[in-house]
Design a protein around this motif. Structure first.
Motif, mmCIF file in Angstrom:
data_model
loop_
_atom_site.group_PDB
_atom_site.id
_atom_site.type_symbol
_atom_site.label_atom_id
_atom_site.label_comp_id
_atom_site.label_asym_id
_atom_site.label_seq_id
_atom_site.Cartn_x
_atom_site.Cartn_y
_atom_site.Cartn_z
ATOM 1 N N ALA A 170 0.752 -1.198 -0.087
ATOM 2 C CA ALA A 170 0.010 0.115 -0.091
ATOM 3 C C ALA A 170 0.939 1.232 -0.066
ATOM 4 O O ALA A 170 0.549 2.228 -0.714
ATOM 5 N N ASP A 171 1.827 1.298 0.980
ATOM 6 C CA ASP A 171 2.790 2.316 0.973
ATOM 7 C C ASP A 171 3.462 2.704 -0.628
ATOM 8 O O ASP A 171 4.142 3.664 -0.741
ATOM 9 N N ALA A 172 3.633 1.613 -1.225
ATOM 10 C CA ALA A 172 4.523 1.647 -2.335
ATOM 11 C C ALA A 172 3.624 2.134 -3.605
ATOM 12 O O ALA A 172 4.164 2.413 -4.733
ATOM 13 N N GLY A 173 2.581 2.368 -3.166
ATOM 14 C CA GLY A 173 1.539 2.694 -4.335
ATOM 15 C C GLY A 173 0.750 1.814 -5.021
ATOM 16 O O GLY A 173 0.216 2.187 -6.081
ATOM 17 N N ALA A 174 0.890 0.642 -4.882
ATOM 18 C CA ALA A 174 0.036 -0.416 -5.606
ATOM 19 C C ALA A 174 -1.219 -0.561 -5.147
ATOM 20 O O ALA A 174 -1.787 0.291 -4.160
ATOM 21 N N ARG A 175 -2.014 -1.388 -5.723
ATOM 22 C CA ARG A 175 -3.372 -1.563 -5.286
ATOM 23 C C ARG A 175 -3.434 -2.719 -4.783
ATOM 24 O O ARG A 175 -3.921 -3.755 -5.237
ATOM 25 N N PRO A 176 -3.312 -2.847 -3.309
ATOM 26 C CA PRO A 176 -3.138 -3.977 -2.629
ATOM 27 C C PRO A 176 -4.558 -4.813 -2.534
ATOM 28 O O PRO A 176 -5.442 -4.062 -2.184
ATOM 29 N N VAL A 177 -4.638 -6.027 -2.381
ATOM 30 C CA VAL A 177 -5.650 -6.883 -2.425
ATOM 31 C C VAL A 177 -5.793 -7.198 -0.979
ATOM 32 O O VAL A 177 -4.831 -7.902 -0.341
ATOM 33 N N PRO A 178 -6.882 -7.058 -0.298
ATOM 34 C CA PRO A 178 -6.882 -7.678 1.167
ATOM 35 C C PRO A 178 -6.800 -9.104 1.257
ATOM 36 O O PRO A 178 -7.125 -9.766 0.381
ATOM 37 N N ILE A 179 -5.924 -9.755 2.110
ATOM 38 C CA ILE A 179 -5.409 -11.132 2.276
ATOM 39 C C ILE A 179 -6.713 -11.830 2.901
ATOM 40 O O ILE A 179 -7.628 -11.106 3.843
ATOM 41 N N PRO A 180 -7.133 -13.080 2.609
ATOM 42 C CA PRO A 180 -7.975 -13.678 3.292
ATOM 43 C C PRO A 180 -7.601 -14.341 4.664
ATOM 44 O O PRO A 180 -6.340 -14.441 4.838
ATOM 45 N N GLY A 181 -8.694 -14.365 5.326
ATOM 46 C CA GLY A 181 -8.225 -15.034 6.730
ATOM 47 C C GLY A 181 -8.159 -16.646 6.478
ATOM 48 O O GLY A 181 -8.593 -16.900 5.637
ATOM 49 N N ARG A 182 -7.627 -17.360 7.464
ATOM 50 C CA ARG A 182 -7.349 -18.612 7.312
ATOM 51 C C ARG A 182 -8.589 -19.572 7.449
ATOM 52 O O ARG A 182 -8.374 -20.702 7.500
ATOM 53 N N LEU A 183 -9.400 -19.080 8.152
ATOM 54 C CA LEU A 183 -10.711 -19.627 8.685
ATOM 55 C C LEU A 183 -11.959 -19.396 7.885
ATOM 56 O O LEU A 183 -12.039 -18.337 7.490
ATOM 57 N N TRP A 184 -12.812 -20.363 7.835
ATOM 58 C CA TRP A 184 -14.440 -19.787 7.624
ATOM 59 C C TRP A 184 -15.073 -20.443 8.941
ATOM 60 O O TRP A 184 -15.080 -21.509 9.392
ATOM 61 N N VAL A 185 -15.812 -19.424 9.625
ATOM 62 C CA VAL A 185 -16.425 -19.832 10.540
ATOM 63 C C VAL A 185 -17.999 -19.150 10.330
ATOM 64 O O VAL A 185 -18.030 -17.971 10.104
ATOM 65 N N ALA A 186 -18.926 -20.011 10.243
ATOM 66 C CA ALA A 186 -20.321 -19.542 9.834
ATOM 67 C C ALA A 186 -20.130 -18.473 8.799
ATOM 68 O O ALA A 186 -21.181 -17.672 8.741
ATOM 69 N N GLY A 187 -19.425 -18.811 7.643
ATOM 70 C CA GLY A 187 -19.458 -18.086 6.426
ATOM 71 C C GLY A 187 -18.812 -16.853 6.658
ATOM 72 O O GLY A 187 -18.871 -15.995 5.662
ATOM 73 N N VAL A 188 -17.938 -16.636 7.654
ATOM 74 C CA VAL A 188 -17.104 -15.525 7.882
ATOM 75 C C VAL A 188 -15.748 -15.721 7.719
ATOM 76 O O VAL A 188 -15.318 -16.723 8.408
ATOM 77 N N ARG A 189 -14.915 -15.092 6.940
ATOM 78 C CA ARG A 189 -13.457 -15.352 7.167
ATOM 79 C C ARG A 189 -12.725 -14.626 8.319
ATOM 80 O O ARG A 189 -13.161 -13.592 8.761
ATOM 81 N N MET A 190 -12.087 -15.488 9.044
ATOM 82 C CA MET A 190 -11.369 -15.013 10.285
ATOM 83 C C MET A 190 -9.958 -15.521 10.136
ATOM 84 O O MET A 190 -9.233 -16.309 9.164
ATOM 85 N N GLY A 191 -9.174 -15.627 11.430
ATOM 86 C CA GLY A 191 -7.823 -15.913 11.269
ATOM 87 C C GLY A 191 -6.895 -15.299 10.538
ATOM 88 O O GLY A 191 -6.361 -15.484 9.662
#
Length: 252
Positions: free
Chosen positions: A73-94
Motif C-alpha cells: 500500500a505504501d509503495a503505491g500499488a493497489r493491494p488486495v486484502p488478504i483472506p483469513g485462514r478460517l471460515w466460521v459460519a460463513g465469515v473469514r477469520m484468522g
C-alpha cells in the motif's frame, strides 16, 4: 440517519456518512471477499458458532509478528486484502497480526455486517467479529438491522420480502492510527440496494472500524462516545474528491 446503531443513543453509534445517488443498475455489485477469488481455499470449520470472542481458538498455527517496513500500500500499488485462514459460519477469520491483517479483517467484517437484511445473521456475525468487551454488540447490530428495515418500509422481523437485498463493497481505505494491537481503519464503501417495487440504488458510505488484536485475531471494538465524525470524508470512490480526502484504492 440509518447508520445509528441505537437511534438517539451516542454510546453505540456507528460513525458513518452517506452520499446517495439514485441510479438504475443492471445488477447488484459483488462483495469484496468471494470464495472463488482465492487460489487456496481457507480452512472450513463445520461447527456451531462458538461463544462470543472464541472463534480464533480453532485457528491452526500462530499469528505472524507485526510487519515492518514499506507495504504494498505504501509503495503505491493497489493491494488486495488478504483472506483469513478460517471460515466460521460463513465469515473469514484468522487474520495475521499485522496492520494489513487488521485492515483485511475490517474489510471482511464490514462486508459481512453491511450485506444483510437478516437480523439473525447480523447477530451471528457480530458475535464472531466483535471484541469480547462489546458484550451487547450482537443484540445492538440485530436491532440496527431491524430499525433499518422498518425505515425502508420492510417488516422488522422475519425473512425479508422477495427482491429485497443489500450488498456493501469496501472500495478504498485509510489507516488513521496503528499500534501493535490496535488499528483504526476507515473504509469508503459502495452500497447497492434493491427493494420491492423500486429501482435499484447506490450509496457511498464511510465506516470507522476500530480493530483490536485479542484472542488470536482482530476484533471490532465498540465506538466510543468521543469518536470523531467522518462525515466530511464521504465521496464517490475513485473520484478526484476521494483522492483529495486521502482515500487509497483497494485491489481485488
Amino acid at each position: 440517519m440509518y447508520l445509528d446503531l441505537v437511534r438517539g443513543g451516542s454510546a453505540r453509534r456507528l460513525r458513518g456518512a452517506s452520499v446517495w445517488i439514485p441510479v438504475v443498475v443492471a445488477a447488484v455489485a459483488a462483495a469484496v471477499f468471494l470464495p472463488g477469488r482465492f487460489a487456496d481455499p481457507p480452512t472450513r470449520v463445520d461447527q456451531a458458532v462458538p461463544a462470543h470472542g472464541s472463534a480464533a481458538a480453532t485457528t491452526p498455527g500462530t499469528a505472524a509478528a507485526p510487519s515492518s517496513g514499506t507495504s504494498a500500500a505504501d509503495a503505491g500499488a493497489r493491494p488486495v486484502p488478504i483472506p483469513g485462514r478460517l471460515w466460521v459460519a460463513g465469515v473469514r477469520m484468522g487474520f495475521p497480526h499485522t496492520t494489513w491483517g487488521a485492515l483485511s479483517a475490517a474489510v471482511e467484517y464490514r462486508t459481512q455486517l453491511g450485506s444483510t437484511f437478516d437480523t439473525a445473521r447480523a447477530e451471528t456475525v457480530m458475535r464472531l467479529v466483535g471484541n469480547p468487551s462489546w458484550t451487547d454488540g450482537p443484540a445492538t447490530y440485530a436491532r440496527s438491522v431491524a430499525d433499518r428495515r422498518a425505515a425502508l418500509g420492510l417488516p422488522r422481523d422475519g425473512e425479508p420480502p422477495g427482491g429485497a437485498s443489500v450488498v456493501l463493497t469496501p472500495v478504498q481505505y485509510q489507516v488513521r492510527a496503528a499500534s501493535t494491537d490496535r488499528v483504526m481503519v476507515l473504509l469508503l464503501c459502495t452500497e447497492s440496494m434493491t427493494l420491492p417495487g423500486q429501482p435499484p440504488r447506490t450509496a457511498h458510505e464511510v465506516y470507522a472500524m476500530d480493530m483490536h488484536w485479542t484472542a488470536g485475531d482482530w476484533r471490532l471494538l465498540a465506538p466510543g462516545q468521543d469518536e470523531p465524525s467522518y462525515r466530511a470524508l464521504a465521496a464517490p470512490p475513485g473520484s478526484p474528491d476521494a483522492a483529495a480526502k486521502g482515500w487509497r484504492p483497494l485491489g481485488g
